[in-house]
Scaffold this motif. Sequence first.
Motif: not given
Length: 295
Positions: A49-68
């Motif tokens: 965000r500090e760098a001006g990035i607006e869209q975060m793309i998380f490449v996840t796997g099973r069991g990683k829904t808590a990150i979202v």
Amino acid sequence: MNSHKPIKKAVFPVAGMGTRFLPATKAIPKELLPIVDRPLIQYAVDEAREAGIEQMIFVTGRGKTAIVEHFDMAYELETTMTERGKSLAVLDPTRATPGDIITVRQQVPMGLGHAIWCARAIVGDDPFAIFLPDELMVASKGGTGCMKQMVEAYNEVGGNLISVLEVPQEDVSSYGVIAPGKDLSDTLTEVTGLVEKPSLAEAPSNKIISGRYILQPEVMGVLKDQGKGAGGEIQLTDAMARMIGNQPFHAVTFAGRRFDCGSKIGFVEATLALALEREDMGADVRAMAKRLLRD
């Protein structure tokens, strides 16, 4: 005025199982392990965000829904805190604007290059950043974050960039190392090649790749045809090496500190280092550390 397409998207490969931190990561993604009171993924997103990035793309796997879920609204928690007169300011960085967080699945663990390729439909024709959350990059006091430094360099030269750090020469065999070309400034260097874990005699420099990248979308086409490399996985380093000479490629030497939070020692070091710098606890942590070292 430059004509380089701005960096507004970032890919976070977070599908790994975190086996080095078992049993802590049996039910909790390693990216949610806290350094003091912020999870690793939060540090990376804040840097983006500090760098001006607006869209975060998380490449996840099973069991990683808590990150979202960490970046979702927590109605029960927020309602309870409000009813008890507690400020919600501490939660502000965890709230994502609708549409800012996108997830895709890496269904088979085939390496970092494959994880990045999984985000190809969302990246589209745009240049994009990559953050490896295990690599905690801490800005110097009063300075800017690693990705902001890289975006500023990108606005000058365009093309592809990687962050690098200088390490003692005897340590180079543990890392990916750049073959440097012309120095454009004290912190910006042309890259003529990439060597993965070279021997001391063959190391072209002591500048190691350190977990932050800005790449052009053409890398997705390279990754599509990329064969398996080290460890039987599709390696991002191999794909980047194939792009050198076809597009501008530079390295930004980060003015700050790196902590390898993929290792237990690095994780503990980061926790202690950041705690010591906190105004609300630094003095107490320093006193505690001195007491423990005496015992």
